[in-house]
Motif scaffolding. Structure first.
Motif, PDB file in Angstrom:
ATOM      1  N   GLU A 224      36.050  45.853  18.305  1.00 23.12           N
ATOM      2  CA  GLU A 224      37.119  45.915  18.871  1.00 23.12           C
ATOM      3  C   GLU A 224      37.046  45.175  20.236  1.00 23.12           C
ATOM      4  O   GLU A 224      36.254  45.028  20.844  1.00 23.12           O
ATOM      5  CB  GLU A 224      37.477  47.459  19.195  1.00 23.12           C
ATOM      6  CG  GLU A 224      37.644  48.328  17.905  1.00 23.12           C
ATOM      7  CD  GLU A 224      38.748  47.781  17.189  1.00 23.12           C
ATOM      8  OE1 GLU A 224      39.969  47.692  17.645  1.00 23.12           O
ATOM      9  OE2 GLU A 224      38.459  47.933  15.846  1.00 23.12           O
ATOM     10  N   TRP A 225      38.359  44.604  20.682  1.00 19.65           N
ATOM     11  CA  TRP A 225      38.417  43.903  21.891  1.00 19.65           C
ATOM     12  C   TRP A 225      39.328  44.439  22.765  1.00 19.65           C
ATOM     13  O   TRP A 225      40.530  45.329  22.331  1.00 19.65           O
ATOM     14  CB  TRP A 225      39.141  42.264  21.673  1.00 19.65           C
ATOM     15  CG  TRP A 225      38.074  41.480  20.765  1.00 19.65           C
ATOM     16  CD1 TRP A 225      38.062  41.417  19.658  1.00 19.65           C
ATOM     17  CD2 TRP A 225      37.302  40.487  21.125  1.00 19.65           C
ATOM     18  NE1 TRP A 225      37.069  40.341  19.119  1.00 19.65           N
ATOM     19  CE2 TRP A 225      36.465  39.833  20.359  1.00 19.65           C
ATOM     20  CE3 TRP A 225      37.207  40.184  22.496  1.00 19.65           C
ATOM     21  CZ2 TRP A 225      35.791  38.956  20.634  1.00 19.65           C
ATOM     22  CZ3 TRP A 225      36.343  39.016  22.779  1.00 19.65           C
ATOM     23  CH2 TRP A 225      35.530  38.438  21.732  1.00 19.65           C
ATOM     24  N   SER A 226      39.077  44.587  24.059  1.00 17.36           N
ATOM     25  CA  SER A 226      39.995  45.384  24.939  1.00 17.36           C
ATOM     26  C   SER A 226      40.133  44.554  26.262  1.00 17.36           C
ATOM     27  O   SER A 226      39.319  43.618  26.444  1.00 17.36           O
ATOM     28  CB  SER A 226      39.401  46.635  25.552  1.00 17.36           C
ATOM     29  OG  SER A 226      38.107  46.405  25.950  1.00 17.36           O
ATOM     30  N   GLU A 227      41.134  44.795  26.944  1.00 18.90           N
ATOM     31  CA  GLU A 227      41.379  44.011  28.069  1.00 18.90           C
ATOM     32  C   GLU A 227      40.622  44.383  29.521  1.00 18.90           C
ATOM     33  O   GLU A 227      40.730  45.604  29.819  1.00 18.90           O
ATOM     34  CB  GLU A 227      42.921  43.760  28.337  1.00 18.90           C
ATOM     35  CG  GLU A 227      43.618  42.897  29.538  1.00 18.90           C
ATOM     36  CD  GLU A 227      44.480  42.566  29.349  1.00 18.90           C
ATOM     37  OE1 GLU A 227      45.333  41.750  30.549  1.00 18.90           O
ATOM     38  OE2 GLU A 227      45.634  43.285  28.787  1.00 18.90           O
ATOM     39  N   LEU A 228      40.297  43.424  30.264  1.00 19.76           N
ATOM     40  CA  LEU A 228      39.771  43.572  31.526  1.00 19.76           C
ATOM     41  C   LEU A 228      40.608  43.138  32.415  1.00 19.76           C
ATOM     42  O   LEU A 228      41.300  41.965  32.203  1.00 19.76           O
ATOM     43  CB  LEU A 228      38.191  43.209  31.812  1.00 19.76           C
ATOM     44  CG  LEU A 228      37.320  43.755  30.671  1.00 19.76           C
ATOM     45  CD1 LEU A 228      35.819  42.722  30.986  1.00 19.76           C
ATOM     46  CD2 LEU A 228      36.918  45.257  30.789  1.00 19.76           C
ATOM     47  N   THR A 229      40.877  43.799  33.761  1.00 19.50           N
ATOM     48  CA  THR A 229      41.784  43.173  34.806  1.00 19.50           C
ATOM     49  C   THR A 229      40.898  42.827  35.995  1.00 19.50           C
ATOM     50  O   THR A 229      40.258  43.679  36.489  1.00 19.50           O
ATOM     51  CB  THR A 229      42.797  44.224  35.071  1.00 19.50           C
ATOM     52  OG1 THR A 229      43.468  44.589  33.807  1.00 19.50           O
ATOM     53  CG2 THR A 229      43.859  43.616  36.106  1.00 19.50           C
ATOM     54  N   LEU A 230      40.977  41.613  36.346  1.00 20.62           N
ATOM     55  CA  LEU A 230      40.418  41.207  37.662  1.00 20.62           C
ATOM     56  C   LEU A 230      41.110  41.750  38.918  1.00 20.62           C
ATOM     57  O   LEU A 230      42.221  42.222  38.749  1.00 20.62           O
ATOM     58  CB  LEU A 230      40.493  39.682  37.566  1.00 20.62           C
ATOM     59  CG  LEU A 230      39.618  39.102  36.671  1.00 20.62           C
ATOM     60  CD1 LEU A 230      40.055  37.653  36.980  1.00 20.62           C
ATOM     61  CD2 LEU A 230      38.101  39.102  36.656  1.00 20.62           C
ATOM     62  N   PRO A 231      40.387  41.891  39.917  1.00 15.80           N
ATOM     63  CA  PRO A 231      40.962  42.296  41.169  1.00 15.80           C
ATOM     64  C   PRO A 231      42.358  41.389  41.390  1.00 15.80           C
ATOM     65  O   PRO A 231      42.145  40.335  41.640  1.00 15.80           O
ATOM     66  CB  PRO A 231      39.851  42.206  42.197  1.00 15.80           C
ATOM     67  CG  PRO A 231      38.526  42.380  41.399  1.00 15.80           C
ATOM     68  CD  PRO A 231      39.153  41.717  40.147  1.00 15.80           C
ATOM     69  N   GLY A 232      43.149  42.337  42.003  1.00 13.00           N
ATOM     70  CA  GLY A 232      44.503  41.532  42.473  1.00 13.00           C
ATOM     71  C   GLY A 232      45.166  41.037  41.377  1.00 13.00           C
ATOM     72  O   GLY A 232      46.184  40.276  41.506  1.00 13.00           O
ATOM     73  N   GLY A 233      44.808  41.170  40.086  1.00 13.80           N
ATOM     74  CA  GLY A 233      45.630  40.713  38.997  1.00 13.80           C
ATOM     75  C   GLY A 233      45.482  39.300  38.676  1.00 13.80           C
ATOM     76  O   GLY A 233      46.239  38.389  38.189  1.00 13.80           O
ATOM     77  N   GLU A 234      44.341  38.640  39.167  1.00 15.72           N
ATOM     78  CA  GLU A 234      44.143  37.123  39.074  1.00 15.72           C
ATOM     79  C   GLU A 234      43.796  36.727  37.699  1.00 15.72           C
ATOM     80  O   GLU A 234      43.547  37.724  36.823  1.00 15.72           O
ATOM     81  CB  GLU A 234      42.728  36.741  40.204  1.00 15.72           C
ATOM     82  CG  GLU A 234      43.073  37.091  41.483  1.00 15.72           C
ATOM     83  CD  GLU A 234      44.106  36.123  42.274  1.00 15.72           C
ATOM     84  OE1 GLU A 234      44.582  35.070  41.394  1.00 15.72           O
ATOM     85  OE2 GLU A 234      44.497  36.463  43.238  1.00 15.72           O
ATOM     86  N   THR A 235      44.160  35.651  37.430  1.00 21.18           N
ATOM     87  CA  THR A 235      44.068  34.894  36.194  1.00 21.18           C
ATOM     88  C   THR A 235      42.637  34.320  35.861  1.00 21.18           C
ATOM     89  O   THR A 235      42.135  33.546  36.632  1.00 21.18           O
ATOM     90  CB  THR A 235      45.079  33.852  35.898  1.00 21.18           C
ATOM     91  OG1 THR A 235      46.342  34.399  36.295  1.00 21.18           O
ATOM     92  CG2 THR A 235      45.094  33.066  34.448  1.00 21.18           C
ATOM     93  N   PRO A 236      41.876  34.768  34.873  1.00 21.29           N
ATOM     94  CA  PRO A 236      40.550  34.400  34.483  1.00 21.29           C
ATOM     95  C   PRO A 236      40.667  32.569  34.014  1.00 21.29           C
ATOM     96  O   PRO A 236      41.595  32.648  33.612  1.00 21.29           O
ATOM     97  CB  PRO A 236      40.144  35.220  33.448  1.00 21.29           C
ATOM     98  CG  PRO A 236      41.359  35.694  32.734  1.00 21.29           C
ATOM     99  CD  PRO A 236      42.428  35.763  33.895  1.00 21.29           C
ATOM    100  N   HIS A 237      39.592  32.186  34.528  1.00 24.15           N
ATOM    101  CA  HIS A 237      39.781  30.764  34.168  1.00 24.15           C
ATOM    102  C   HIS A 237      38.308  30.567  33.391  1.00 24.15           C
ATOM    103  O   HIS A 237      38.575  29.948  32.111  1.00 24.15           O
ATOM    104  CB  HIS A 237      39.657  29.943  35.591  1.00 24.15           C
ATOM    105  CG  HIS A 237      39.611  28.317  35.248  1.00 24.15           C
ATOM    106  ND1 HIS A 237      40.258  27.644  34.268  1.00 24.15           N
ATOM    107  CD2 HIS A 237      38.823  27.355  35.947  1.00 24.15           C
ATOM    108  CE1 HIS A 237      39.866  26.374  34.390  1.00 24.15           C
ATOM    109  NE2 HIS A 237      39.174  26.070  35.379  1.00 24.15           N
ATOM    110  N   LEU A 238      37.173  30.553  33.832  1.00 23.52           N
ATOM    111  CA  LEU A 238      35.926  30.327  33.269  1.00 23.52           C
ATOM    112  C   LEU A 238      34.936  31.412  33.172  1.00 23.52           C
ATOM    113  O   LEU A 238      35.064  32.204  34.123  1.00 23.52           O
ATOM    114  CB  LEU A 238      35.264  29.062  34.122  1.00 23.52           C
ATOM    115  CG  LEU A 238      35.910  27.567  33.698  1.00 23.52           C
ATOM    116  CD1 LEU A 238      35.381  26.499  34.583  1.00 23.52           C
ATOM    117  CD2 LEU A 238      36.144  27.476  32.469  1.00 23.52           C
ATOM    118  N   LEU A 239      34.064  31.293  32.374  1.00 24.26           N
ATOM    119  CA  LEU A 239      33.245  32.505  32.098  1.00 24.26           C
ATOM    120  C   LEU A 239      31.920  32.114  32.188  1.00 24.26           C
ATOM    121  O   LEU A 239      31.401  31.025  31.441  1.00 24.26           O
ATOM    122  CB  LEU A 239      33.622  33.491  30.948  1.00 24.26           C
ATOM    123  CG  LEU A 239      35.141  33.578  30.589  1.00 24.26           C
ATOM    124  CD1 LEU A 239      35.279  34.249  29.277  1.00 24.26           C
ATOM    125  CD2 LEU A 239      35.486  34.444  31.642  1.00 24.26           C
ATOM    126  N   ALA A 240      31.164  32.926  32.513  1.00 23.34           N
ATOM    127  CA  ALA A 240      29.350  32.632  32.053  1.00 23.34           C
ATOM    128  C   ALA A 240      28.632  34.090  32.348  1.00 23.34           C
ATOM    129  O   ALA A 240      29.450  35.011  32.786  1.00 23.34           O
ATOM    130  CB  ALA A 240      28.912  31.803  33.288  1.00 23.34           C
TER     131      ALA A 240
END
Length: 287
Positions: A224-240
Motif C-alpha cells: 500500500e502507498w500513503s501520502e506524507l505531507t511536508l511542513p507548510g504543505g511544501e511541494t516535494p522535488h527530489l528524494l534520497a
C-alpha cells in the motif's frame, strides 16, 4: 580515481554551523547529502535525523550527480568531472545532462550521445577514451548502466531498450521507475505499474520506497502507498535516503523524516532546514 573526501577549505557554511558542530561532535551515525544546482555542489550533513552543517563545495552549473561511495561524478554545463581534493577534475566529456557509474564504467549522456568511459583511464581520461554507444533524447538519470530518458535503456556495447518511455527517475537499484504515466516496478523481468499519475522522483532501498506523483509525496508500506505531507504543505522535488528519508522541496528546503529512536528529544516527525537552494537539479547520499 581519488576516494571521496571532504574539502573544508573555503567552504561557505550555514548560519547555524557552530550549533551543528556540537550536534555532529557526538557519536551518532552521519550521512552526507550532495545537492546540485546552478550555484554548484552543496554538502549537507545529516545525523540523528537532524539537518546539520551545510556548505558549498564547488561552484558550477550542476545538471547531474552520481556516486558509488568512492567517487563522485558530476555533470555540468561545461564538462563531466570527478570530485577530487582539488575540486572538479574534467574527464574529457563536454557538457552533459546525466552521469552514472558502476564498478567498470563511468557513463554520460548529453541529449545527442550516450557514452561510457573505462574507469581504469583514471584522471588522465581524454575525449578519445569515451566510447559512444548511441543516443537518448532528454536523458535524466542513470542507475548504474540504466539510463532514464524519453526511453529507458541499458548501456552496454549498444543501447538495449528496457520497455518504458518518458522516464524521469530511477531508484538506485533500478527496480522502480518514475514515468509520465506512473511508478513502475520490475517484477520477474517485466515492468508493472504500482502507482498511476505523473511521477517525477522515486527512491527505494530494501523494504523502503518513496515517490513523488502529481506533486504529492507517497510512501510504500507493504503493498500500500500513503501520502506524507511536508511542513507548510511544501511541494516535494527530489528524494534520497540517509538513515531515513530526505526530501528537498521546490523552495530549496531540506526535510528529514525523524525516527523517534534516534532523535535527541525522542520525538519523530519532520526536521527541516532552509538552505537557500532553489532549482536543485540533483540529490544523492554519499555515505
Amino acid at each position: 580515481m581519488t576516494e571521496l573526501t571532504s574539502d573544508d577549505d573555503g567552504e561557505v557554511e550555514g548560519d547555524n554551523a557552530d550549533d551543528e558542530r556540537m550536534l555532529f561532535g557526538e557519536k551518532r551515525e552521519e550521512t552526507t547529502l550532495l545537492a546540485g544546482s546552478g550555484l554548484g555542489i552543496t554538502r549537507i550533513d545529516v545525523a540523528a535525523a537532524q539537518v546539520g552543517q551545510f556548505s558549498l563545495l564547488d561552484r558550477a552549473t550542476v545538471r547531474g550527480l552520481a556516486s558509488d561511495g568512492r567517487d563522485v561524478v558530476v555533470a555540468t554545463d561545461q564538462h563531466v568531472a570527478v570530485r577530487t581534493d582539488d575540486g572538479l577534475h574534467p574527464l574529457g566529456f563536454g557538457p552533459a545532462e546525466a552521469v552514472g557509474l558502476d564498478d567498470s564504467w563511468i557513463y554520460a549522456a548529453d541529449g545527442e550521445r550516450v557514452a561510457r568511459l573505462d574507469r581504469s583511464a583514471g584522471l588522465d581520461a581524454t575525449a578519445g577514451d569515451w566510447e559512444t554507444v548511441g543516443s537518448v533524447d532528454h536523458p535524466r538519470r542513470f542507475a548504474g548502466d540504466l539510463l532514464a530518458g524519453d526511453r529507458l535503456v541499458r548501456v552496454g556495447d549498444t543501447l538495449d531498450a528496457q520497455g518504458l518511455s518518458a522516464v524521469r527517475d530511477l531508484s538506485a537499484d533500478g527496480a522502480l521507475a518514475a514515468t509520465a504515466d506512473g511508478v513502475y516496478e520490475r517484477r520477474g523481468g517485466e515492468w508493472v505499474e504500482v502507482l498511476a499519475g505523473d511521477a517525477t522522483a522515486v527512491v527505494a532501498d530494501g523494504d523502503r520506497a518513496h515517490a513523488v506523483v502529481d506533486g504529492r509525496l507517497l510512501e510504500r508500506d507493504g503493498a500500500e502507498w500513503s501520502e506524507l505531507t511536508l511542513p507548510g504543505g511544501e511541494t516535494p522535488h527530489l528524494l534520497a535516503y540517509t538513515q531515513t528519508l530526505a526530501v528537498i522541496d521546490t523552495a530549496g528546503t531540506v526535510h528529514v523524516a525523524a525516527d523517534p529512536d534516534v532523535t535527541h528529544d525522542g520525538h519523530g516527525g519532520w526536521r527541516s532546514q532552509a538552505i537557500g537552494l532553489p532549482d536543485v537539479t540533483a540529490l544523492i547520499a554519499v555515505r
